[in-house]
Design an enzyme around this catalytic site. Sequence first.
Site, mmCIF file in Angstrom:
data_model
loop_
_atom_site.group_PDB
_atom_site.id
_atom_site.type_symbol
_atom_site.label_atom_id
_atom_site.label_comp_id
_atom_site.label_asym_id
_atom_site.label_seq_id
_atom_site.Cartn_x
_atom_site.Cartn_y
_atom_site.Cartn_z
ATOM 1 N N GLY A 1 0.840 -1.211 0.000
ATOM 2 C CA GLY A 1 0.000 0.000 0.000
ATOM 3 C C GLY A 1 0.866 1.249 0.000
ATOM 4 O O GLY A 1 1.784 1.369 0.797
ATOM 5 N N ARG B 1 1.595 -5.164 -5.079
ATOM 6 C CA ARG B 1 1.779 -6.342 -4.217
ATOM 7 C C ARG B 1 2.085 -7.488 -5.173
ATOM 8 O O ARG B 1 1.242 -7.858 -5.979
ATOM 9 C CB ARG B 1 0.509 -6.624 -3.408
ATOM 10 C CG ARG B 1 0.182 -5.510 -2.421
ATOM 11 C CD ARG B 1 -0.859 -5.955 -1.398
ATOM 12 N NE ARG B 1 -1.064 -4.905 -0.427
ATOM 13 C CZ ARG B 1 -2.063 -4.011 -0.467
ATOM 14 N NH1 ARG B 1 -2.964 -4.097 -1.412
ATOM 15 N NH2 ARG B 1 -2.174 -3.078 0.453
ATOM 16 N N ASP C 1 5.671 -4.974 6.485
ATOM 17 C CA ASP C 1 6.398 -6.186 6.889
ATOM 18 C C ASP C 1 6.351 -7.294 5.829
ATOM 19 O O ASP C 1 7.311 -8.050 5.682
ATOM 20 C CB ASP C 1 5.956 -6.693 8.272
ATOM 21 C CG ASP C 1 4.468 -6.897 8.367
ATOM 22 O OD1 ASP C 1 3.753 -6.546 7.408
ATOM 23 O OD2 ASP C 1 4.020 -7.416 9.401
ATOM 24 N N THR D 1 3.804 2.360 6.013
ATOM 25 C CA THR D 1 2.432 1.853 5.965
ATOM 26 C C THR D 1 1.558 2.669 6.902
ATOM 27 O O THR D 1 1.991 2.998 8.014
ATOM 28 C CB THR D 1 2.333 0.358 6.350
ATOM 29 O OG1 THR D 1 0.953 0.035 6.583
ATOM 30 C CG2 THR D 1 3.119 0.012 7.602
ATOM 31 N N ASP E 1 -0.817 1.540 8.400
ATOM 32 C CA ASP E 1 -1.334 0.656 9.458
ATOM 33 C C ASP E 1 -0.524 0.780 10.757
ATOM 34 O O ASP E 1 -1.005 0.431 11.824
ATOM 35 C CB ASP E 1 -1.300 -0.809 8.985
ATOM 36 C CG ASP E 1 -2.142 -1.013 7.736
ATOM 37 O OD1 ASP E 1 -2.986 -0.137 7.446
ATOM 38 O OD2 ASP E 1 -1.959 -2.032 7.050
ATOM 39 N N ASP F 1 1.851 -1.058 11.839
ATOM 40 C CA ASP F 1 1.822 -2.392 12.455
ATOM 41 C C ASP F 1 3.166 -3.118 12.339
ATOM 42 O O ASP F 1 3.222 -4.339 12.364
ATOM 43 C CB ASP F 1 0.707 -3.230 11.801
ATOM 44 C CG ASP F 1 0.921 -3.409 10.302
ATOM 45 O OD1 ASP F 1 1.817 -2.732 9.728
ATOM 46 O OD2 ASP F 1 0.202 -4.221 9.696
ATOM 47 N N ARG G 1 -6.071 -2.738 8.662
ATOM 48 C CA ARG G 1 -6.092 -4.214 8.720
ATOM 49 C C ARG G 1 -6.392 -4.684 10.124
ATOM 50 O O ARG G 1 -7.383 -4.291 10.699
ATOM 51 C CB ARG G 1 -4.758 -4.800 8.244
ATOM 52 C CG ARG G 1 -4.544 -4.717 6.780
ATOM 53 C CD ARG G 1 -3.284 -5.463 6.384
ATOM 54 N NE ARG G 1 -2.828 -5.035 5.081
ATOM 55 C CZ ARG G 1 -3.305 -5.512 3.944
ATOM 56 N NH1 ARG G 1 -4.226 -6.442 3.936
ATOM 57 N NH2 ARG G 1 -2.848 -5.054 2.797
HETATM 58 O O1 F6P Z 1 -1.905 -1.873 4.348
HETATM 59 C C1 F6P Z 1 -2.437 -0.653 3.970
HETATM 60 C C2 F6P Z 1 -3.908 -0.765 3.678
HETATM 61 O O2 F6P Z 1 -4.384 0.514 3.291
HETATM 62 C C3 F6P Z 1 -4.768 -1.340 4.789
HETATM 63 O O3 F6P Z 1 -5.042 -0.412 5.806
HETATM 64 C C4 F6P Z 1 -5.978 -1.802 4.040
HETATM 65 O O4 F6P Z 1 -6.626 -2.867 4.705
HETATM 66 C C5 F6P Z 1 -5.401 -2.276 2.740
HETATM 67 O O5 F6P Z 1 -4.144 -1.649 2.584
HETATM 68 C C6 F6P Z 1 -6.247 -1.976 1.533
HETATM 69 O O6 F6P Z 1 -5.652 -2.568 0.444
HETATM 70 P P1 F6P Z 1 -6.048 -2.272 -1.071
HETATM 71 O O7 F6P Z 1 -5.467 -0.955 -1.439
HETATM 72 O O8 F6P Z 1 -5.456 -3.404 -1.819
HETATM 73 O O9 F6P Z 1 -7.547 -2.229 -1.124
#
Ligand code: F6P
Length: 316
Positions: free
Chosen positions: A11, A72, A103, A126, A128, A130, A172
């Site tokens: 992300g 990703r 991570d 990130t 998050d 985390d 998340r």
């Molecule tokens: O890891 C970052 C994040 O924004 C999370 O908070 C969220 O759950 C996820 O990515 C959303 O992913 P995507 O952009 O693939 O919908």
Amino acid sequence: MKNIAILCSGGDVSGMNPALKRFVEYTKEKGLTPFFIYDGYEGLIDNNIKEASYSDVSGIINRGGTKIGSARSKRFMQKKYRKIAKENLNTLAIDLLMVLGGDGSFRGLDTFYKEHKVKFCGIPSTIDNDINGTDYCLGIDTSLNIIKTSIDAIRDTASSFSRAFVIETMGRDCGYLALITHLTSGSELCLIPEKEYNLKSYENKFKTEVANGRRYFIAIVSEGIRQDSQEIADWFEEKVGIESRVSVLGHIQRGGNPTVKDRLMAYKFVTHAVDALLDGKEESVICYDRFGFNFKGIEEVTSKTKELDRELLSYL
Ligand code: F6P
């Protein structure tokens, strides 16, 4: 003259562009040749790698997202594609790598190092927050400020209409964004995955408040809790007796003009990471805590789930 490359993985966050700008300027200052790898590990596999120039990074410091793209990559989990990635780096004589990511991105990097000995430094990035071992990840401050602005706006309509607003934040399985938002936005309820809750325990209090004239509620719920946000809204209608709406903030939390804090953290993270690679550190992640910047091994950063700050959690 050494060649060094940077990529963004997972992300995106606001702060990546300021980091790219510092990367180009500082590596050149140090006599290195900087390269951009586009679209994360996907670009590394597909040889989407280009030498970076000053003009590539002019006018990007104020922009969210990442100019070089992110992704990703499922393919990078496979050995055969990591071999191709290494061959691409060899062709361009790149032996130093910097990765902005979370991570999951660092785990892939660790395997890559073990197989091919590509020296790297990871920069936690990130929204998050985390990642174990660091108190700050690039992008968090901008994200929190975007959430703050959104909630301030929602409060205007919530108070006008006399409603409960259930506002869902990202993160998340980590409730960091929701918890900090709750403590700084004056919300009435905060539900996060790290703390078990029972809605029934709020029922009488909230009903009494409505009877005493409360016009609206703001509830912050993290996307990782066991219930759907709509279920929380239904509970407000059925048990508290107030009309309610759900507002999923979604991806606006990942964009926007990077705050001063994220621009400065980007500057410092990149500067320390380049210095570390030049000093011979081979496989580390640059972390930040109350003592300042420090380097941790991938194992420490990826093997454990980051715990929320106990003091902050105790306020819930
Ligand atoms: O890891 C970052 C994040 O924004 C999370 O908070 C969220 O759950 C996820 O990515 C959303 O992913 P995507 O952009 O693939 O919908």
